[in-house]
Design a protein around this motif. Structure first.
Motif, PDB file in Angstrom:
ATOM      1  N   VAL A  35       1.144  -1.105   0.064  1.00 30.40           N
ATOM      2  CA  VAL A  35      -0.180   0.255  -0.205  1.00 30.40           C
ATOM      3  C   VAL A  35       0.877   1.227   0.157  1.00 30.40           C
ATOM      4  CG1 VAL A  35      -1.382   1.215   1.303  1.00 30.40           C
ATOM      5  CG2 VAL A  35      -1.246  -1.321   1.118  1.00 30.40           C
ATOM      6  N   MET A  36       2.077   1.783   1.384  1.00 29.33           N
ATOM      7  CA  MET A  36       2.748   2.529   0.824  1.00 29.33           C
ATOM      8  C   MET A  36       3.802   2.995  -0.325  1.00 29.33           C
ATOM      9  SD  MET A  36       1.795   3.071   3.939  1.00 29.33           S
ATOM     10  CE  MET A  36       2.563   4.471   4.720  1.00 29.33           C
ATOM     11  N   ALA A  37       4.015   1.706  -0.728  1.00 31.77           N
ATOM     12  CA  ALA A  37       4.721   1.509  -2.256  1.00 31.77           C
ATOM     13  C   ALA A  37       3.767   2.492  -3.291  1.00 31.77           C
ATOM     14  CB  ALA A  37       5.665   0.850  -2.478  1.00 31.77           C
ATOM     15  N   SER A  38       2.670   2.398  -3.196  1.00 28.03           N
ATOM     16  CA  SER A  38       1.198   1.786  -4.647  1.00 28.03           C
ATOM     17  C   SER A  38       1.185   3.140  -4.682  1.00 28.03           C
ATOM     18  CB  SER A  38       0.981   0.524  -4.436  1.00 28.03           C
ATOM     19  OG  SER A  38       1.368  -0.164  -4.978  1.00 28.03           O
ATOM     20  N   LEU A  39       0.963   3.906  -3.599  1.00 29.80           N
ATOM     21  CA  LEU A  39       0.124   6.042  -3.631  1.00 29.80           C
ATOM     22  C   LEU A  39       1.123   6.208  -3.758  1.00 29.80           C
ATOM     23  CD1 LEU A  39      -1.186   5.434   0.312  1.00 29.80           C
ATOM     24  CD2 LEU A  39      -2.051   5.397  -1.758  1.00 29.80           C
ATOM     25  N   PRO A  40       2.462   6.327  -4.174  1.00 27.46           N
ATOM     26  CA  PRO A  40       3.243   7.694  -5.155  1.00 27.46           C
ATOM     27  C   PRO A  40       3.043   7.351  -5.969  1.00 27.46           C
ATOM     28  CG  PRO A  40       4.650   7.433  -2.803  1.00 27.46           C
ATOM     29  CD  PRO A  40       3.286   6.241  -2.852  1.00 27.46           C
ATOM     30  N   LEU A  41       3.681   5.960  -6.766  1.00 25.00           N
ATOM     31  CA  LEU A  41       2.879   5.248  -8.275  1.00 25.00           C
ATOM     32  C   LEU A  41       1.806   5.872  -8.920  1.00 25.00           C
ATOM     33  CD1 LEU A  41       4.349   3.662 -10.424  1.00 25.00           C
ATOM     34  CD2 LEU A  41       3.124   1.465  -9.484  1.00 25.00           C
ATOM     35  N   ILE A  42       0.970   5.200  -8.249  1.00 28.50           N
ATOM     36  CA  ILE A  42      -0.805   5.943  -8.599  1.00 28.50           C
ATOM     37  C   ILE A  42      -0.843   7.486  -9.022  1.00 28.50           C
ATOM     38  CG2 ILE A  42      -3.401   5.770  -8.228  1.00 28.50           C
ATOM     39  CD1 ILE A  42      -2.580   3.315  -6.334  1.00 28.50           C
ATOM     40  N   ASN A  43       0.182   8.236  -7.318  1.00 24.96           N
ATOM     41  CA  ASN A  43      -0.043   9.651  -7.673  1.00 24.96           C
ATOM     42  C   ASN A  43       1.232   9.972  -8.817  1.00 24.96           C
ATOM     43  OD1 ASN A  43      -2.618  10.313  -6.085  1.00 24.96           O
ATOM     44  ND2 ASN A  43      -0.979   8.948  -5.098  1.00 24.96           N
ATOM     45  N   GLY A  44       2.019   9.956  -9.542  1.00 22.97           N
ATOM     46  CA  GLY A  44       2.675  10.288 -10.045  1.00 22.97           C
ATOM     47  C   GLY A  44       3.926  10.822  -9.615  1.00 22.97           C
ATOM     48  N   TYR A  45       3.980  10.210  -8.544  1.00 21.04           N
ATOM     49  CA  TYR A  45       5.018  11.452  -7.646  1.00 21.04           C
ATOM     50  C   TYR A  45       6.114  10.456  -7.597  1.00 21.04           C
ATOM     51  CZ  TYR A  45       0.794  13.432  -5.884  1.00 21.04           C
ATOM     52  OH  TYR A  45      -0.105  14.180  -5.592  1.00 21.04           O
ATOM     53  N   TYR A  46       6.812   9.593  -8.655  1.00 19.54           N
ATOM     54  CA  TYR A  46       7.528   9.256  -8.459  1.00 19.54           C
ATOM     55  C   TYR A  46       9.421   9.392  -9.920  1.00 19.54           C
ATOM     56  CZ  TYR A  46       7.075   5.008  -4.972  1.00 19.54           C
ATOM     57  OH  TYR A  46       6.823   4.492  -3.559  1.00 19.54           O
ATOM     58  N   GLY A  47      10.056   9.848  -9.502  1.00 16.56           N
ATOM     59  CA  GLY A  47      10.522  10.171 -10.310  1.00 16.56           C
ATOM     60  C   GLY A  47      12.698   9.658 -10.089  1.00 16.56           C
ATOM     61  N   PRO A  48      13.257  10.273 -10.663  1.00 15.05           N
ATOM     62  CA  PRO A  48      14.555  11.167 -10.779  1.00 15.05           C
ATOM     63  C   PRO A  48      15.186  11.988  -8.790  1.00 15.05           C
ATOM     64  CG  PRO A  48      14.684  11.599 -12.774  1.00 15.05           C
ATOM     65  CD  PRO A  48      13.139  10.646 -12.189  1.00 15.05           C
ATOM     66  N   ALA A  49      15.296  11.272  -8.328  1.00 12.01           N
ATOM     67  CA  ALA A  49      15.852  11.771  -6.835  1.00 12.01           C
ATOM     68  C   ALA A  49      17.179  11.334  -6.004  1.00 12.01           C
ATOM     69  CB  ALA A  49      14.428  10.609  -6.056  1.00 12.01           C
ATOM     70  N   GLY A  50      18.479  12.124  -7.156  1.00 14.05           N
ATOM     71  CA  GLY A  50      19.337  12.361  -6.463  1.00 14.05           C
ATOM     72  C   GLY A  50      19.870  10.777  -6.984  1.00 14.05           C
ATOM     73  N   ALA A  51      20.123  10.137  -6.094  1.00 17.48           N
ATOM     74  CA  ALA A  51      21.770   9.075  -6.589  1.00 17.48           C
ATOM     75  C   ALA A  51      20.945   7.796  -7.022  1.00 17.48           C
ATOM     76  CB  ALA A  51      22.475   8.258  -5.319  1.00 17.48           C
ATOM     77  N   TRP A  52      19.217   7.984  -6.609  1.00 18.61           N
ATOM     78  CA  TRP A  52      18.778   6.455  -7.437  1.00 18.61           C
ATOM     79  C   TRP A  52      17.232   7.274  -7.423  1.00 18.61           C
ATOM     80  CZ3 TRP A  52      21.824   5.649  -2.838  1.00 18.61           C
ATOM     81  CH2 TRP A  52      21.068   5.972  -1.245  1.00 18.61           C
ATOM     82  N   CYS A  53      16.522   6.248  -7.627  1.00 21.23           N
ATOM     83  CA  CYS A  53      14.786   7.173  -7.967  1.00 21.23           C
ATOM     84  C   CYS A  53      14.342   6.923  -6.724  1.00 21.23           C
ATOM     85  CB  CYS A  53      14.026   6.242  -9.459  1.00 21.23           C
ATOM     86  SG  CYS A  53      14.924   7.347 -11.102  1.00 21.23           S
ATOM     87  N   TRP A  54      12.862   7.852  -6.377  1.00 21.48           N
ATOM     88  CA  TRP A  54      11.948   8.047  -5.181  1.00 21.48           C
ATOM     89  C   TRP A  54      11.800   8.712  -5.491  1.00 21.48           C
ATOM     90  CZ3 TRP A  54      12.667   9.537  -0.209  1.00 21.48           C
ATOM     91  CH2 TRP A  54      11.593   9.453   0.925  1.00 21.48           C
ATOM     92  N   ILE A  55      10.846   9.269  -4.438  1.00 27.24           N
ATOM     93  CA  ILE A  55       9.765  10.290  -3.942  1.00 27.24           C
ATOM     94  C   ILE A  55      10.102  11.804  -4.715  1.00 27.24           C
ATOM     95  CG2 ILE A  55       8.064  11.814  -3.301  1.00 27.24           C
ATOM     96  CD1 ILE A  55       7.349   9.464  -1.696  1.00 27.24           C
ATOM     97  N   THR A  56       9.921  12.349  -6.088  1.00 23.61           N
ATOM     98  CA  THR A  56      10.920  13.309  -6.733  1.00 23.61           C
ATOM     99  C   THR A  56      10.617  15.206  -5.456  1.00 23.61           C
ATOM    100  OG1 THR A  56       8.722  14.332  -7.352  1.00 23.61           O
ATOM    101  CG2 THR A  56      10.043  12.699  -9.304  1.00 23.61           C
ATOM    102  N   ASP A  57      11.414  15.405  -6.112  1.00 23.71           N
ATOM    103  CA  ASP A  57      11.401  17.241  -5.148  1.00 23.71           C
ATOM    104  C   ASP A  57      10.489  17.487  -5.136  1.00 23.71           C
ATOM    105  OD1 ASP A  57      14.469  16.517  -4.271  1.00 23.71           O
ATOM    106  OD2 ASP A  57      15.324  17.504  -5.722  1.00 23.71           O
ATOM    107  N   ASP A  58       9.981  18.118  -6.258  1.00 24.91           N
ATOM    108  CA  ASP A  58       8.378  18.160  -6.056  1.00 24.91           C
ATOM    109  C   ASP A  58       7.061  18.111  -5.032  1.00 24.91           C
ATOM    110  OD1 ASP A  58       9.693  19.583  -8.032  1.00 24.91           O
ATOM    111  OD2 ASP A  58       8.663  18.792  -9.476  1.00 24.91           O
ATOM    112  N   HIS A  59       7.895  16.581  -4.443  1.00 21.99           N
ATOM    113  CA  HIS A  59       6.490  16.570  -3.799  1.00 21.99           C
ATOM    114  C   HIS A  59       6.830  15.819  -2.553  1.00 21.99           C
ATOM    115  CE1 HIS A  59       5.434  15.671  -7.890  1.00 21.99           C
ATOM    116  NE2 HIS A  59       3.993  15.978  -7.103  1.00 21.99           N
ATOM    117  N   VAL A  60       7.783  16.880  -1.881  1.00 25.41           N
ATOM    118  CA  VAL A  60       8.816  16.702  -0.273  1.00 25.41           C
ATOM    119  C   VAL A  60       7.655  16.155   0.530  1.00 25.41           C
ATOM    120  CG1 VAL A  60       9.770  18.040   1.211  1.00 25.41           C
ATOM    121  CG2 VAL A  60      10.209  18.124  -0.912  1.00 25.41           C
ATOM    122  N   SER A  61       6.533  16.865   0.608  1.00 27.70           N
ATOM    123  CA  SER A  61       5.438  16.257   1.816  1.00 27.70           C
ATOM    124  C   SER A  61       5.372  15.109   1.766  1.00 27.70           C
ATOM    125  CB  SER A  61       4.312  17.503   1.880  1.00 27.70           C
ATOM    126  OG  SER A  61       2.820  16.743   0.771  1.00 27.70           O
TER     127      SER A  61
END
Length: 340
Positions: A145-171
């Motif tokens: 559930v926790m991993a799928s919520l950002p994926l559904i909302n399209g919040y994943y992307g480049p985030a430094g040394a690896w991909c994660w939630i982007t800087d545009d969605h700090v909260s």
């Protein structure tokens, strides 16, 4: 030189898209090499734990099964950190971010469940074998559930040394991971303080006549708690620098610090190695990993060809002397209930 020529410098510039690599490309090479080294150490730690679990058959009790599951999760978590060197936006980047979030969460949930199981066993004095299906449901379901919520909302992307939630969605970074992480770490720390306090009280108490089984259980509980109490500590250590770096990214998204990024990359992938360190604190495990112990264990695992086969009896006759033999005092099975 042709501008289209691919050089190592250009490769590293493309790989570290969140660094300003126009003038300081050496930072990218350092980050990539440190990331590979820490991920490799973590994978080696997971392989070591899995080998010892297999060698010493540490997968029978519920607590041993939970530690085995934690090791498997830490292995896949290390794979997620080392997955690829380029992080362009796209499906592969989203997959790495989802994979990383899922197994980070799964490792955290397993550590919490190990703590909860120990608390129920020692403080509440409850048998928890019946909770095993519920443990698996929580350890695999909550991370999904926790991993799928950002994926559904399209919040994943480049985030430094690896991909994660982007800087545009700090909260979302702090709501999905860091706030629950440190809340659970402090709850686990309080739980272990309670466990250690009650265990020490019971170790120092005296219940009248000497009972060998009770004394043996006291020593066994103390040995069981001793390595497990370090899980919150190591998780706090490996999560502290990532938190500081993400806080800096939140306030200065366009100006990442090399030192904080280096500490982040150095500590974040070390879950597998830290679990192996905690696992290695068990004195009984190390006592069995001597050269002679390893040799005996390998013989038991690889060379034991003992098989239990059906025994077909023939015609057996018992004499009166055999039936009235009063000298046989061997006891094959013993239960305290038989003496009531």
């Amino acid at each position: 030189m042709d501008s289209n020529t691919i050089t190592p410098l250009n490769i590293y510039s493309k790989r570290c898209i969140y660094f300003n690599t126009d003038s300081d490309d050496y930072r990218c090479m350092v980050i990539l090499r440190v990331k590979r080294a820490t991920c490799t150490l973590s994978l080696i730690g997971c392989f070591f734990m899995l080998f010892v679990i297999w060698l010493l058959r540490r997968y029978h009790s519920l607590a041993q099964k939970m530690i085995c599951c934690l090791t498997i999760v830490a292995f896949f978590d290390s794979v997620a950190y080392v997955m690829g060197d380029t992080h362009p936006e796209g499906s592969l980047c989203n997959f790495q971010a989802w994979w990383l979030t899922y197994f980070d969460w799964s490792a955290l949930v397993w550590v919490c469940l190990i703590t909860l199981n120990l608390y129920l066993n020692l403080v509440r004095e409850m048998s928890t074998s019946r909770y095993e299906p519920l443990y698996h449901l929580m350890a695999w379901g909550v991370p999904l559930v926790m991993a799928s919520l950002p994926l559904i909302n399209g919040y994943y992307g480049p985030a430094g040394a690896w991909c994660w939630i982007t800087d545009d969605h700090v909260s979302w970074r702090f709501g999905i991971w860091y706030v629950p992480l440190f809340t659970l770490i402090f709850l686990m720390s309080g739980c272990y303080i309670r466990i250690i306090y009650l265990t020490n009280q019971r170790m120092q108490s005296w219940f009248g006549t000497f009972h060998p089984e009770r004394e043996r259980r006291k020593v066994s509980l103390a040995e069981e708690i001793r390595p497990l109490k370090w899980y919150p500590c190591v998780y706090l250590l490996v999560s502290l620098f990532p938190l500081i770096n993400r806080l800096h990214n939140a306030f200065y998204p366009q100006d990442p610090l090399f030192s904080l990024t280096l500490l982040h990359v150095l500590s974040a992938p070390l879950h597998g190695l830290s679990n192996a360190f905690v696992f290695g604190l068990d004195r009984e495990t190390w006592s069995q990993l001597s050269p002679a112990g390893i040799q005996l264990a390998l013989r038991s695992r690889l060379c034991d060809r003992t098989r239990i086969r059906e025994y077909r009896t023939g015609a057996v006759r018992y004499s009166q002397a055999d039936l009235n033999d009063d000298d046989d005092t061997n006891v094959l099975f013993f239960s305290p209930d038989l003496e009531r």
